[in-house]
Structure formats: C-alpha cells, structure tokens
Design a protein around this motif. Structure first.
Motif, PDB file in Angstrom:
ATOM      1  N   SER A   1       0.830  -1.204   0.000  1.00  0.00           N
ATOM      2  CA  SER A   1       0.000   0.000   0.000  1.00  0.00           C
ATOM      3  C   SER A   1       0.864   1.253   0.000  1.00  0.00           C
ATOM      4  CB  SER A   1      -0.921  -0.014   1.214  1.00  0.00           C
ATOM      5  OG  SER A   1      -1.723   1.143   1.258  1.00  0.00           O
ATOM      6  N   GLY A   2       1.939   1.241   0.801  1.00  0.00           N
ATOM      7  CA  GLY A   2       2.845   2.384   0.816  1.00  0.00           C
ATOM      8  C   GLY A   2       3.529   2.598  -0.516  1.00  0.00           C
ATOM      9  N   LEU A   3       3.879   1.496  -1.189  1.00  0.00           N
ATOM     10  CA  LEU A   3       4.518   1.614  -2.503  1.00  0.00           C
ATOM     11  C   LEU A   3       3.577   2.248  -3.517  1.00  0.00           C
ATOM     12  CD1 LEU A   3       6.919   0.995  -4.366  1.00  0.00           C
ATOM     13  CD2 LEU A   3       5.916  -1.274  -4.754  1.00  0.00           C
ATOM     14  N   LEU A   4       2.310   1.829  -3.511  1.00  0.00           N
ATOM     15  CA  LEU A   4       1.344   2.419  -4.436  1.00  0.00           C
ATOM     16  C   LEU A   4       1.149   3.907  -4.166  1.00  0.00           C
ATOM     17  CD1 LEU A   4      -1.435  -0.341  -4.632  1.00  0.00           C
ATOM     18  CD2 LEU A   4       0.267   0.249  -6.364  1.00  0.00           C
ATOM     19  N   ILE A   5       1.025   4.265  -2.900  1.00  0.00           N
ATOM     20  CA  ILE A   5       0.852   5.668  -2.541  1.00  0.00           C
ATOM     21  C   ILE A   5       2.081   6.471  -2.934  1.00  0.00           C
ATOM     22  CG2 ILE A   5       0.520   7.262  -0.642  1.00  0.00           C
ATOM     23  CD1 ILE A   5      -1.972   5.714  -1.415  1.00  0.00           C
ATOM     24  N   CYS A   6       3.269   5.907  -2.674  1.00  0.00           N
ATOM     25  CA  CYS A   6       4.518   6.609  -2.986  1.00  0.00           C
ATOM     26  C   CYS A   6       4.642   6.850  -4.486  1.00  0.00           C
ATOM     27  CB  CYS A   6       5.705   5.806  -2.471  1.00  0.00           C
ATOM     28  SG  CYS A   6       7.313   6.537  -2.804  1.00  0.00           S
ATOM     29  N   VAL A   7       4.380   5.801  -5.282  1.00  0.00           N
ATOM     30  CA  VAL A   7       4.470   5.945  -6.736  1.00  0.00           C
ATOM     31  C   VAL A   7       3.453   6.954  -7.238  1.00  0.00           C
ATOM     32  CG1 VAL A   7       4.142   4.722  -8.918  1.00  0.00           C
ATOM     33  CG2 VAL A   7       5.423   3.637  -7.083  1.00  0.00           C
ATOM     34  N   ALA A   8       2.237   6.906  -6.689  1.00  0.00           N
ATOM     35  CA  ALA A   8       1.198   7.845  -7.119  1.00  0.00           C
ATOM     36  C   ALA A   8       1.600   9.288  -6.816  1.00  0.00           C
ATOM     37  CB  ALA A   8      -0.125   7.502  -6.440  1.00  0.00           C
ATOM     38  N   ARG A   9       2.168   9.524  -5.629  1.00  0.00           N
ATOM     39  CA  ARG A   9       2.566  10.883  -5.275  1.00  0.00           C
ATOM     40  C   ARG A   9       3.732  11.366  -6.134  1.00  0.00           C
ATOM     41  NH1 ARG A   9      -1.553  10.100  -3.482  1.00  0.00           N
ATOM     42  NH2 ARG A   9      -2.346  10.352  -1.357  1.00  0.00           N
ATOM     43  N   VAL A  10       4.702  10.486  -6.399  1.00  0.00           N
ATOM     44  CA  VAL A  10       5.849  10.881  -7.224  1.00  0.00           C
ATOM     45  C   VAL A  10       5.402  11.191  -8.643  1.00  0.00           C
ATOM     46  CG1 VAL A  10       8.008  10.067  -8.236  1.00  0.00           C
ATOM     47  CG2 VAL A  10       7.543   9.650  -5.821  1.00  0.00           C
ATOM     48  N   VAL A  11       4.538  10.337  -9.192  1.00  0.00           N
ATOM     49  CA  VAL A  11       4.058  10.562 -10.560  1.00  0.00           C
ATOM     50  C   VAL A  11       3.237  11.839 -10.631  1.00  0.00           C
ATOM     51  CG1 VAL A  11       2.574   9.646 -12.377  1.00  0.00           C
ATOM     52  CG2 VAL A  11       4.135   8.125 -11.170  1.00  0.00           C
ATOM     53  N   ARG A  12       2.397  12.070  -9.626  1.00  0.00           N
ATOM     54  CA  ARG A  12       1.579  13.297  -9.621  1.00  0.00           C
ATOM     55  C   ARG A  12       2.459  14.537  -9.530  1.00  0.00           C
ATOM     56  NH1 ARG A  12      -3.758  13.595  -8.632  1.00  0.00           N
ATOM     57  NH2 ARG A  12      -3.778  11.527  -7.662  1.00  0.00           N
ATOM     58  N   ALA A  13       3.512  14.470  -8.703  1.00  0.00           N
ATOM     59  CA  ALA A  13       4.428  15.604  -8.601  1.00  0.00           C
ATOM     60  C   ALA A  13       5.155  15.842  -9.917  1.00  0.00           C
ATOM     61  CB  ALA A  13       5.431  15.357  -7.476  1.00  0.00           C
ATOM     62  N   ALA A  14       5.552  14.742 -10.593  1.00  0.00           N
ATOM     63  CA  ALA A  14       6.228  14.889 -11.887  1.00  0.00           C
ATOM     64  C   ALA A  14       5.295  15.487 -12.931  1.00  0.00           C
ATOM     65  CB  ALA A  14       6.745  13.525 -12.357  1.00  0.00           C
ATOM     66  N   VAL A  15       4.037  15.069 -12.921  1.00  0.00           N
ATOM     67  CA  VAL A  15       3.065  15.614 -13.880  1.00  0.00           C
ATOM     68  C   VAL A  15       2.822  17.092 -13.609  1.00  0.00           C
ATOM     69  CG1 VAL A  15       0.648  15.502 -14.612  1.00  0.00           C
ATOM     70  CG2 VAL A  15       1.959  13.398 -14.326  1.00  0.00           C
ATOM     71  N   ASP A  16       2.685  17.460 -12.341  1.00  0.00           N
ATOM     72  CA  ASP A  16       2.473  18.870 -12.004  1.00  0.00           C
ATOM     73  C   ASP A  16       3.677  19.719 -12.388  1.00  0.00           C
ATOM     74  OD1 ASP A  16       0.013  18.186 -11.011  1.00  0.00           O
ATOM     75  OD2 ASP A  16       0.687  18.043  -8.922  1.00  0.00           O
ATOM     76  N   THR A  17       4.876  19.184 -12.179  1.00  0.00           N
ATOM     77  CA  THR A  17       6.084  19.924 -12.560  1.00  0.00           C
ATOM     78  C   THR A  17       6.159  20.118 -14.064  1.00  0.00           C
ATOM     79  OG1 THR A  17       7.254  19.028 -10.641  1.00  0.00           O
ATOM     80  CG2 THR A  17       8.593  19.951 -12.423  1.00  0.00           C
ATOM     81  N   ALA A  18       5.855  19.044 -14.811  1.00  0.00           N
ATOM     82  CA  ALA A  18       5.877  19.147 -16.266  1.00  0.00           C
ATOM     83  C   ALA A  18       4.805  20.116 -16.770  1.00  0.00           C
ATOM     84  CB  ALA A  18       5.662  17.769 -16.887  1.00  0.00           C
ATOM     85  N   LYS A  19       3.684  20.169 -16.073  1.00  0.00           N
ATOM     86  CA  LYS A  19       2.619  21.088 -16.476  1.00  0.00           C
ATOM     87  C   LYS A  19       3.032  22.535 -16.269  1.00  0.00           C
ATOM     88  CE  LYS A  19      -2.277  22.053 -15.676  1.00  0.00           C
ATOM     89  NZ  LYS A  19      -3.484  21.672 -14.895  1.00  0.00           N
ATOM     90  N   ARG A  20       3.755  22.806 -15.175  1.00  0.00           N
ATOM     91  CA  ARG A  20       4.213  24.176 -14.921  1.00  0.00           C
ATOM     92  C   ARG A  20       5.309  24.594 -15.885  1.00  0.00           C
ATOM     93  NH1 ARG A  20       3.731  22.474  -9.436  1.00  0.00           N
ATOM     94  NH2 ARG A  20       5.964  21.960  -9.441  1.00  0.00           N
ATOM     95  N   GLU A  21       6.178  23.665 -16.269  1.00  0.00           N
ATOM     96  CA  GLU A  21       7.288  24.012 -17.146  1.00  0.00           C
ATOM     97  C   GLU A  21       6.876  24.113 -18.601  1.00  0.00           C
ATOM     98  OE1 GLU A  21      10.217  21.069 -16.442  1.00  0.00           O
ATOM     99  OE2 GLU A  21      10.806  21.861 -14.466  1.00  0.00           O
ATOM    100  N   ASP A  22       5.822  23.396 -18.983  1.00  0.00           N
ATOM    101  CA  ASP A  22       5.375  23.407 -20.380  1.00  0.00           C
ATOM    102  C   ASP A  22       4.262  24.432 -20.524  1.00  0.00           C
ATOM    103  OD1 ASP A  22       4.303  20.822 -22.755  1.00  0.00           O
ATOM    104  OD2 ASP A  22       4.970  22.892 -23.027  1.00  0.00           O
ATOM    105  N   ALA A  23       4.587  25.594 -21.062  1.00  0.00           N
ATOM    106  CA  ALA A  23       3.593  26.674 -21.165  1.00  0.00           C
ATOM    107  C   ALA A  23       2.566  26.404 -22.256  1.00  0.00           C
ATOM    108  CB  ALA A  23       4.294  28.005 -21.430  1.00  0.00           C
ATOM    109  N   ALA A  24       2.966  25.721 -23.330  1.00  0.00           N
ATOM    110  CA  ALA A  24       2.049  25.467 -24.442  1.00  0.00           C
ATOM    111  C   ALA A  24       2.028  23.965 -24.737  1.00  0.00           C
ATOM    112  CB  ALA A  24       2.495  26.241 -25.687  1.00  0.00           C
ATOM    113  N   PRO A  25       1.298  23.188 -23.974  1.00  0.00           N
ATOM    114  CA  PRO A  25       1.299  21.747 -24.169  1.00  0.00           C
ATOM    115  C   PRO A  25       0.580  21.358 -25.453  1.00  0.00           C
ATOM    116  CG  PRO A  25      -0.331  22.360 -22.540  1.00  0.00           C
ATOM    117  CD  PRO A  25       0.421  23.610 -22.882  1.00  0.00           C
ATOM    118  N   GLY A  26       1.079  20.282 -26.064  1.00  0.00           N
ATOM    119  CA  GLY A  26       0.445  19.767 -27.253  1.00  0.00           C
ATOM    120  C   GLY A  26      -0.672  18.805 -26.910  1.00  0.00           C
ATOM    121  N   ILE A  27      -1.356  18.318 -27.934  1.00  0.00           N
ATOM    122  CA  ILE A  27      -2.489  17.424 -27.724  1.00  0.00           C
ATOM    123  C   ILE A  27      -2.037  16.097 -27.147  1.00  0.00           C
ATOM    124  CG2 ILE A  27      -2.356  16.603 -30.105  1.00  0.00           C
ATOM    125  CD1 ILE A  27      -5.531  17.043 -27.930  1.00  0.00           C
TER     126      ILE A  27
END
Length: 542
Positions: free
Chosen positions: A352-378
């Motif tokens: 359960s901890g592994l799933l939560i950890c992976v989910a949080r890391v992936v969500r943080a990576a997605v949020d970071t990529a969203k902030r850095e990419d000003a004009a995302p493609g489709i």
C-alpha cells in the motif's frame, strides 16, 4: 451531492425514532448468481486468530532495498576519501602528471557569535508551544466528544472572521509602512486584497451549499471522537511511530552525507584564452548518484509505508473496540494491531505504501511538467489525462483497503475486492464517506492556530522588543500547532473511515455492535445507482 441523503419531510434528518430494516440484504442487492461467492463475505469480522503472511514479496523487496541502502551506506563511510574537502590544497605536478598535496600552513580564527534575542525567543516559544500541543489536542478531543455541536457552530463564524481580519490587517499595516508601500505598490495590494476576499467568498458558498449537512457532520465527529477517546493509547503509539521513523532516517542521511566523499582528486584541463591550464578537481565515484537514488527511494517508500502502518494500527484498534461487547474494552488491542502491522500484514502495508509513494511521485512529476510546459500539445494533454485517471483509480482502490486489511488480515488485492463488494452489496458509497467533517475539522484547527498565533504575538510584543521578528516567531508557533493538530485530524479521519467499514460489516450481517454508530452512519450517502427509502437506512433495533 446534496441530494444523497435527503429524508422525507415526515422524518427529520436525525430522528431518534428506531425503525428496523430487514436483517438479510434485499434480493435486489445480491443476485442469485453471486450467492455462493458472497457466502464468505457474509462472515466478515475482526480476525483475532493467527494470521497468515500476506503480500510477502513486497515485504521481501522492501527489506532488500533497506539492507542495500544500509550496506552501501556503511561502505561509503569506510571508503570515504579524507581529501574530499581539501581540493584547494592539491596542485597538478607536471613531473608525475598527477595531483599532489601541497604543504601549507593555515591559521584558524575562532569567532564567537552571541545568540540573538530573536533566536532565544523563537526557541522558547516553540518549546512551550510543543509542550502545549498535547493538552490542547486532548482538550479538543474532549470538546468534540461532549460538545461537538456547540464547538462547531461557535467556530463557523470564525472561519470567515479570521481570514477577513488578517486580510484587512496586512493591507492597513502595509499602507502605513513606507518601506512596504515602496516595495508593494497600491494596485498590487488592492489586487491581492480582492483575491483573498474572493477566496473567502468561495468559503462562504461552500458553507451555504453544505449547511444542511452540518448536523450530520457534528454527529459523525462526535461518534469518531468517542471511539478515539476509548483508545487514548493511540495518542502515545502513533507519535512514537513517527519519532521512530525520524530516528530511522538519521543513519540514511548520514550515509548520504558521507557518500559524497567517495571519489578522488584528478587533473582537469581547461582553456584560458589560447593556453590550456591543468587544475585539480574532485571527481565522484560513478556509483554515488545511483546510491543517492536508492537511498531517496528507500526514504520515500519508508515514509509512505509508515503512514499506512499508522492507518493500519488505528483501524485495527478501533475495529476491536467496535466489535467488542457493550461496556467492555478489548485487552491489548493496540499491541495486537502493532503485531499484525509489522508481522503478517507487513507486506500489505509495504504494498500500500509503494502504491501511494508511486502515485505521489508521478503526480508531482506531472504537475512539474505542467508548470514548465507553457504550451502543451495534444499528445501531452492526453497523456496527462490518462495519468490523472490512473492516479484517481489508485486513490479509489486504496480507499478503505488498508482499513479492511487491518480488520480481516486479508492481502491488499483481496481487501480491495472484498471492500468494494461489501459496500456495493449494502448500497454504501465506495467513493466518499463525509468530506465535510474533514473540512470543518481543518477549519477548527486553523482558527485555533490563528488565535494562538495572535496571542503569542501579543505576549512577545509586551515582554520583548523584537519588533517585526515577533510576527515571524508567532507565525512559526501557529504553524507548529497546525502540524500537531493536523496530525490529530488525520487520526480522526482514519477513525471515521474505520467505523464506516465496521458499520458496513454490521449491515452486511444484519447485526448491531454499536447502536450509537448506526444511529448516525445510516444517514451517510448511499450508492447513486440505488436510492432506497428512508426505512431501509434506519438503524437496526436491538
């Protein structure tokens, strides 16, 4: 959402009238094809007997990762290079084509720095605040247990008054201060003032939209507080687990510090103008970055697993209280839950901890990529939608799963499947219990911390000459109180979820272990696909 539990006008929302609903589940709920498959689920209860080891591969994987981290960490200490911090004392020798240590005489000057009054007041304020957090948390639990309705309704106006006070106060204080006025011009101050008032307006709208659920929320908080008050040992065990995690992190941090000292000093040629200059630089061993990754992953997984272990211990303890006979307290309930969490169900906790950890890391990576990419493609947009959907599925899967595992001792996947079927079979919501209670508790914590920070600031202004630093010290004291009381709210949320699962088990068997729980939890939202009448959601008679 507001229509999920609207009773008819003939019955008030929280009527004390007892109306029995049939003990066996309605035939429309359980189909004939699934009767045999659900026979085992009908006998769900707390497993007091010996439990088999579950999800063993994940506990083995965690231990291998842990042993690797400590083994390479000890290796990094033993094989560290003592010259790592003396690179400047090395020079390149053309005769030996290598870096050699130069004999130099250095003088060291001892400087003494006196501790400023700000630091002393900060330390004493935080120490006193930390000592007060325990009594404050117990006092809050007592108030929620006996005077939950009065406390909630008394705090509701302060949910708006406190933010309004701070918003107006900073605006006026900044306006009268020439330094602040020069650094923060009037248009920007007005814009921030309006923005904060807009947020306050959203809070007002949320309160108005959920006003009809306040009474139910008060009852839920009261029931959960009573359950937590009957197991006060959790207030000693859960902080000890958090402290144990911090102690466990100490050697890993030490390993990370010493790992950077593994390497050697090598010549490095660089060009200055048209000539090449050879200097001596520090070069880390190739395995050091890999070890950093290993140690950080171990720490993240350990932290997530410890959070799940705390949920497991809380759920197991509360479940034993719930299924015990009236006016009797289970013996060694916390010890049993600890033994199960770090014994047979340790693999489930790690998974359960592994799933939560992976989910949080992936969500943080997605949020970071969203902030850095000003004009995302489709394509990027589609990938983000898929990732968010996957993370939402993980959150949905993990909801109540660890609570059910703590009660029954089942593995992770089995607990997830059985929990979903249990709630679906009894027309209970598998998505949400009562989020309003969490928001109200969070609001109460905010108000108490803000009032405490204001009191600390007033005391510091009266007994010291810190000036602006008094605000800084008061804010830190308020944040400390928010962290500690926020942990209390987190535990209370786990209690609410656990009691909800136990209530579902009661309904599934047509029994009542805690009548006061059924009188409240029966009004929680049911499945949106099936909306039975009020009579089918009324507590069982005993």
């Amino acid at each position: 959402m507001a229509d999920d539990y609207s009773p008819s006008s003939a019955e008030p929302l929280l009527s004390s009238k007892q109306i029995s609903y049939p003990s066996p589940p309605p035939s429309s709920i359980v189909s004939e094809d699934n009767v045999d498959n659900d026979t085992e689920d009908q006998n769900i209860t707390f497993n007091y007997g010996p439990r088999p080891f579950r999800d063993l591969p994940f506990s083995i994987l965690f231990l291998v990762l842990l042993l690797s981290t400590f083994s390479f960490g000890i290796f990094s200490i033993v094989h560290r290079n003592p010259d790592a911090s003396n690179v400047s004392s090395f020079a390149y020798s053309h005769n030996t084509t290598s870096c050699r240590h130069l004999i130099s005489f250095s003088t060291t000057t001892t400087t003494t720095t006196s501790t400023t009054s700000s630091i002393k007041y900060l330390i004493w304020t935080l120490v006193v605040s930390l000592l007060l957090t325990g009594p404050l948390a117990l006092s809050l639990l007592w108030l929620l247990r006996h005077y939950a309705k009065q406390l909630v309704y008394a705090m509701l106006p302060f949910f708006l008054l406190i933010p309004i006070f701070f918003n107006v106060y900073w605006f006026v204080a900044c306006t009268v201060s020439s330094q602040c006025t020069h650094a923060f011009q009037l248009p920007y101050r007005i814009l921030l003032l309006v923005f904060v008032f807009l947020i306050i307006g959203i809070v007002v709208w949320i309160l108005v939209a959920n006003w009809h659920r306040i009474e139910l929320t008060v009852r839920i908080i009261g029931v959960a507080s009573n359950a937590l008050a009957s197991n006060l040992g959790l207030f000693a065990v859960l902080p000890c687990l958090t402290f144990a995690l911090l102690v466990y992190f100490v050697p890993i941090v030490v390993f990370l510090v010493f790992a950077r000292f593994n390497g050697k000093i090598v010549p490095h040629e660089s060009k200055q103008g048209s000539e090449g200059v050879v200097s001596c630089v520090w070069k880390q061993d190739p395995w050091v970055p890999a070890y950093y990754t290993l140690a950080i992953l171990t720490m993240l997984w350990s932290a997530a697993a410890m959070v799940e272990a705390q949920v497991f211990v809380t759920s197991g303890t509360i479940a034993q209280w719930y299924f015990s006979k009236e006016h009797s307290r289970p013996s060694r309930s916390i010890r049993t839950s600890l033994r199960n969490a770090f014994g047979p169900s340790f693999g489930t906790v790690c998974f359960s901890g592994l799933l939560i950890c992976v989910a949080r890391v992936v969500r943080a990576a997605v949020d970071t990529a969203k902030r850095e990419d000003a004009a995302p493609g489709i394509v990027s947009l589609i990938l983000r939608c898929c990732v968010n959907a996957l993370l939402s599925a993980v959150d949905f899967l993990n909801k109540f799963t660890i609570n059910f595992a703590a009660i029954t001792g089942e593995g992770y996947w089995s607990s997830a499947k059985m929990t979903y079927e249990l709630l679906k079979r009894n027309l209970l919501s598998a998505v949400f219990v009562e989020t309003v209670s969490t928001r109200i508790l969070g609001g109460i914590i905010f108000v108490l911390s803000a009032v405490y920070a204001i009191a600390v600031c007033a005391v510091l202004k009266a007994v010291s000459n810190l000036g602006v630093d008094a605000y800084f010290v008061a804010i830190l004291a308020g944040l400390l109180l928010i962290v500690v009381l926020g942990f209390f709210v987190h535990v209370l949320d786990n209690v609410i979820d656990t009691v909800y699962v136990c209530f579902a088990i009661d309904r599934d068997k047509g029994e009542v272990c805690k009548q006061e729980v059924h009188e409240v939890y029966v009004y929680l939202p049911i499945s949106r696909n099936n909306r039975p009448s009020l009579a089918t959601r009324t507590p069982l008679s005993v």
